[in-house]
Design a protein around this motif. Structure first.
Motif, PDB file in Angstrom:
ATOM      1  N   ASP A  32      46.056  35.488 -12.454  1.00 35.68           N
ATOM      2  CA  ASP A  32      44.662  35.587 -12.907  1.00 35.68           C
ATOM      3  C   ASP A  32      43.913  36.521 -11.966  1.00 35.68           C
ATOM      4  OD1 ASP A  32      41.990  35.270 -13.571  1.00 35.68           O
ATOM      5  OD2 ASP A  32      41.972  33.096 -13.263  1.00 35.68           O
ATOM      6  N   VAL A  33      43.407  37.622 -12.517  1.00 32.50           N
ATOM      7  CA  VAL A  33      42.731  38.632 -11.707  1.00 32.50           C
ATOM      8  C   VAL A  33      41.550  38.045 -10.933  1.00 32.50           C
ATOM      9  CG1 VAL A  33      41.154  39.508 -13.495  1.00 32.50           C
ATOM     10  CG2 VAL A  33      41.963  41.037 -11.679  1.00 32.50           C
ATOM     11  N   THR A  80      28.378  37.394 -10.294  1.00 31.25           N
ATOM     12  CA  THR A  80      28.087  38.124 -11.536  1.00 31.25           C
ATOM     13  C   THR A  80      29.368  38.516 -12.264  1.00 31.25           C
ATOM     14  OG1 THR A  80      27.918  40.229 -10.341  1.00 31.25           O
ATOM     15  CG2 THR A  80      25.879  38.979 -10.655  1.00 31.25           C
ATOM     16  N   ILE A  81      30.106  39.434 -11.717  1.00 33.96           N
ATOM     17  CA  ILE A  81      31.267  39.994 -12.411  1.00 33.96           C
ATOM     18  C   ILE A  81      32.367  38.955 -12.619  1.00 33.96           C
ATOM     19  CG2 ILE A  81      33.080  41.748 -12.322  1.00 33.96           C
ATOM     20  CD1 ILE A  81      31.052  43.467 -10.647  1.00 33.96           C
ATOM     21  N   LEU A  82      32.742  38.242 -11.546  1.00 38.49           N
ATOM     22  CA  LEU A  82      33.878  37.315 -11.671  1.00 38.49           C
ATOM     23  C   LEU A  82      33.536  36.089 -12.506  1.00 38.49           C
ATOM     24  CD1 LEU A  82      35.535  37.581  -8.145  1.00 38.49           C
ATOM     25  CD2 LEU A  82      35.996  38.900 -10.224  1.00 38.49           C
ATOM     26  N   ASN A  83      32.329  35.557 -12.350  1.00 33.09           N
ATOM     27  CA  ASN A  83      31.943  34.440 -13.216  1.00 33.09           C
ATOM     28  C   ASN A  83      31.887  34.888 -14.669  1.00 33.09           C
ATOM     29  OD1 ASN A  83      31.850  32.342 -11.382  1.00 33.09           O
ATOM     30  ND2 ASN A  83      29.678  32.600 -10.934  1.00 33.09           N
ATOM     31  N   GLY A  84      31.400  36.109 -14.900  1.00 31.00           N
ATOM     32  CA  GLY A  84      31.383  36.648 -16.253  1.00 31.00           C
ATOM     33  C   GLY A  84      32.787  36.790 -16.819  1.00 31.00           C
ATOM     34  N   ALA A  85      33.704  37.243 -15.984  1.00 27.89           N
ATOM     35  CA  ALA A  85      35.094  37.389 -16.433  1.00 27.89           C
ATOM     36  C   ALA A  85      35.703  36.025 -16.742  1.00 27.89           C
ATOM     37  CB  ALA A  85      35.920  38.113 -15.375  1.00 27.89           C
ATOM     38  N   ALA A 117      39.678  36.086 -21.929  1.00 27.12           N
ATOM     39  CA  ALA A 117      40.770  35.124 -22.139  1.00 27.12           C
ATOM     40  C   ALA A 117      41.756  35.172 -20.980  1.00 27.12           C
ATOM     41  CB  ALA A 117      41.492  35.452 -23.446  1.00 27.12           C
ATOM     42  N   MET A 118      42.341  34.023 -20.662  1.00 27.87           N
ATOM     43  CA  MET A 118      43.285  33.934 -19.546  1.00 27.87           C
ATOM     44  C   MET A 118      44.421  34.947 -19.697  1.00 27.87           C
ATOM     45  SD  MET A 118      44.256  32.847 -16.665  1.00 27.87           S
ATOM     46  CE  MET A 118      43.436  31.341 -16.189  1.00 27.87           C
ATOM     47  N   GLU A 119      44.930  35.122 -20.907  1.00 33.43           N
ATOM     48  CA  GLU A 119      46.025  36.076 -21.104  1.00 33.43           C
ATOM     49  C   GLU A 119      45.606  37.480 -20.640  1.00 33.43           C
ATOM     50  OE1 GLU A 119      48.716  37.950 -24.738  1.00 33.43           O
ATOM     51  OE2 GLU A 119      47.603  36.081 -25.078  1.00 33.43           O
ATOM     52  N   ARG A 120      44.400  37.886 -20.983  1.00 31.73           N
ATOM     53  CA  ARG A 120      43.901  39.214 -20.576  1.00 31.73           C
ATOM     54  C   ARG A 120      43.649  39.241 -19.071  1.00 31.73           C
ATOM     55  NH1 ARG A 120      44.342  44.137 -20.129  1.00 31.73           N
ATOM     56  NH2 ARG A 120      42.507  45.462 -20.290  1.00 31.73           N
ATOM     57  N   ARG A 121      43.125  38.152 -18.512  1.00 31.52           N
ATOM     58  CA  ARG A 121      42.910  38.102 -17.057  1.00 31.52           C
ATOM     59  C   ARG A 121      44.236  38.218 -16.316  1.00 31.52           C
ATOM     60  NH1 ARG A 121      39.225  33.114 -17.283  1.00 31.52           N
ATOM     61  NH2 ARG A 121      40.531  32.372 -15.577  1.00 31.52           N
ATOM     62  N   GLU A 122      45.286  37.647 -16.885  1.00 34.02           N
ATOM     63  CA  GLU A 122      46.607  37.764 -16.247  1.00 34.02           C
ATOM     64  C   GLU A 122      47.149  39.184 -16.358  1.00 34.02           C
ATOM     65  OE1 GLU A 122      48.967  34.545 -17.836  1.00 34.02           O
ATOM     66  OE2 GLU A 122      48.194  33.163 -16.303  1.00 34.02           O
ATOM     67  N   GLU A 123      46.931  39.834 -17.488  1.00 32.64           N
ATOM     68  CA  GLU A 123      47.339  41.249 -17.623  1.00 32.64           C
ATOM     69  C   GLU A 123      46.613  42.097 -16.588  1.00 32.64           C
ATOM     70  OE1 GLU A 123      46.294  42.318 -21.623  1.00 32.64           O
ATOM     71  OE2 GLU A 123      47.898  41.093 -22.511  1.00 32.64           O
ATOM     72  N   LEU A 124      45.309  41.868 -16.452  1.00 38.34           N
ATOM     73  CA  LEU A 124      44.531  42.608 -15.448  1.00 38.34           C
ATOM     74  C   LEU A 124      45.003  42.268 -14.035  1.00 38.34           C
ATOM     75  CD1 LEU A 124      40.936  42.330 -16.953  1.00 38.34           C
ATOM     76  CD2 LEU A 124      42.386  44.372 -16.839  1.00 38.34           C
ATOM     77  N   TYR A 141      37.518  46.998 -13.144  1.00 37.88           N
ATOM     78  CA  TYR A 141      36.164  47.324 -13.587  1.00 37.88           C
ATOM     79  C   TYR A 141      36.132  48.040 -14.941  1.00 37.88           C
ATOM     80  CZ  TYR A 141      34.074  46.029  -9.025  1.00 37.88           C
ATOM     81  OH  TYR A 141      33.632  45.370  -7.913  1.00 37.88           O
ATOM     82  N   PRO A 142      36.984  49.058 -15.175  1.00 36.23           N
ATOM     83  CA  PRO A 142      36.922  49.722 -16.494  1.00 36.23           C
ATOM     84  C   PRO A 142      37.211  48.755 -17.645  1.00 36.23           C
ATOM     85  CG  PRO A 142      38.190  51.044 -14.944  1.00 36.23           C
ATOM     86  CD  PRO A 142      37.937  49.718 -14.279  1.00 36.23           C
ATOM     87  N   ALA A 143      38.131  47.837 -17.434  1.00 42.55           N
ATOM     88  CA  ALA A 143      38.463  46.871 -18.491  1.00 42.55           C
ATOM     89  C   ALA A 143      37.308  45.897 -18.714  1.00 42.55           C
ATOM     90  CB  ALA A 143      39.736  46.114 -18.118  1.00 42.55           C
ATOM     91  N   LEU A 144      36.667  45.461 -17.639  1.00 38.48           N
ATOM     92  CA  LEU A 144      35.585  44.484 -17.785  1.00 38.48           C
ATOM     93  C   LEU A 144      34.342  45.091 -18.432  1.00 38.48           C
ATOM     94  CD1 LEU A 144      35.831  42.420 -14.476  1.00 38.48           C
ATOM     95  CD2 LEU A 144      36.761  41.872 -16.741  1.00 38.48           C
ATOM     96  N   LYS A 145      34.161  46.400 -18.280  1.00 38.10           N
ATOM     97  CA  LYS A 145      33.000  47.053 -18.901  1.00 38.10           C
ATOM     98  C   LYS A 145      33.054  46.939 -20.425  1.00 38.10           C
ATOM     99  CE  LYS A 145      31.765  50.562 -15.502  1.00 38.10           C
ATOM    100  NZ  LYS A 145      31.710  52.003 -15.231  1.00 38.10           N
ATOM    101  N   ARG A 146      34.224  46.665 -20.977  1.00 36.00           N
ATOM    102  CA  ARG A 146      34.363  46.586 -22.438  1.00 36.00           C
ATOM    103  C   ARG A 146      33.870  45.254 -23.013  1.00 36.00           C
ATOM    104  NH1 ARG A 146      39.811  48.523 -21.163  1.00 36.00           N
ATOM    105  NH2 ARG A 146      39.645  50.766 -20.994  1.00 36.00           N
ATOM    106  N   TYR A 147      33.601  44.275 -22.133  1.00 40.25           N
ATOM    107  CA  TYR A 147      33.167  42.961 -22.611  1.00 40.25           C
ATOM    108  C   TYR A 147      31.652  42.912 -22.678  1.00 40.25           C
ATOM    109  CZ  TYR A 147      37.924  41.341 -22.258  1.00 40.25           C
ATOM    110  OH  TYR A 147      39.267  41.186 -22.458  1.00 40.25           O
ATOM    111  N   LYS A 148      31.127  42.485 -23.826  1.00 37.41           N
ATOM    112  CA  LYS A 148      29.679  42.534 -24.026  1.00 37.41           C
ATOM    113  C   LYS A 148      28.915  41.586 -23.106  1.00 37.41           C
ATOM    114  CE  LYS A 148      29.623  39.439 -28.092  1.00 37.41           C
ATOM    115  NZ  LYS A 148      29.864  38.251 -27.326  1.00 37.41           N
ATOM    116  N   ASP A 149      29.542  40.518 -22.647  1.00 42.15           N
ATOM    117  CA  ASP A 149      28.828  39.554 -21.807  1.00 42.15           C
ATOM    118  C   ASP A 149      28.991  39.840 -20.313  1.00 42.15           C
ATOM    119  OD1 ASP A 149      27.761  38.117 -23.950  1.00 42.15           O
ATOM    120  OD2 ASP A 149      29.651  37.057 -24.233  1.00 42.15           O
TER     121      ASP A 149
END
Length: 163
Positions: free
Chosen positions: A6-7, A118-123, A128-135, A55-63
């Motif tokens: 988990d990133v 901010t960023i990590l709580n938002g993530a 989703a956990m699967e995406r956090r694991e990929e990251l 960071y580039p991947a997280l910028k894609r999430y609206k929240d």
């Protein structure tokens, strides 16, 4: 410690290690120069991996606030500059060392605290956990690549700060 991909947890683990290294760099009984070398490698590898893979991947999430992510990158620059200032001090443990160390502690602690809130709580809430694991896998691979390249060397930190 349990192995995680988990990133969010990987980034938090690095933040806690940085805090441990700050304690060592402040301690007259520790090998402060060795702690600084480990810290320099960790800080640079961590920041470069976040900027390249997370960071580039997280910028894609609206929240997740793009401005917070961009602010995080700006704070990496401040931390890198404070690190360079400390690396350039000739005498470990001198008054100048202590002063530059405290500036570094302040810059990095401020960034880590803000990033966690901010960023990590938002993530954690929105990714989703699967995406956090990929990251997490991508973050770890880039971080390790940077560490193997000696990313925390004085010359490399100078290049990063002045680029």
């Amino acid at each position: 410690m349990a192995e995680t991909r988990d990133v969010v947890e990987l980034i938090l683990r690095d933040h806690r290690r940085m805090e441990d290294l700050f304690r060592l760099m402040r301690s007259v009984e520790a090998d402060r120069a060795a702690a600084l070398r480990e810290f320099a490698d960790l800080l640079i590898a961590h920041a470069l991996a976040e900027e390249a893979k997370v960071y580039p991947a997280l910028k894609r999430y609206k929240d997740i606030d793009d401005e917070e992510v961009e602010h995080g990158e700006h704070e990496h620059d401040e931390g890198n500059k404070a690190l360079l200032d400390l690396l350039e001090v000739e005498e470990v443990g001198s008054e100048e060392w202590d002063s530059k160390l405290e500036a570094l502690v302040e810059a990095v602690t401020h960034h880590a605290d803000e990033e966690e809130r901010t960023i990590l709580n938002g993530a954690r809430e929105n990714v989703a956990m699967e995406r956090r694991e990929e990251l997490g896998v991508a973050f770890t691979e880039e971080r390790e690549r940077q560490l193997k390249a000696g990313c925390g060397s004085l010359d490399n930190v100078r290049d990063i700060v002045h680029s």
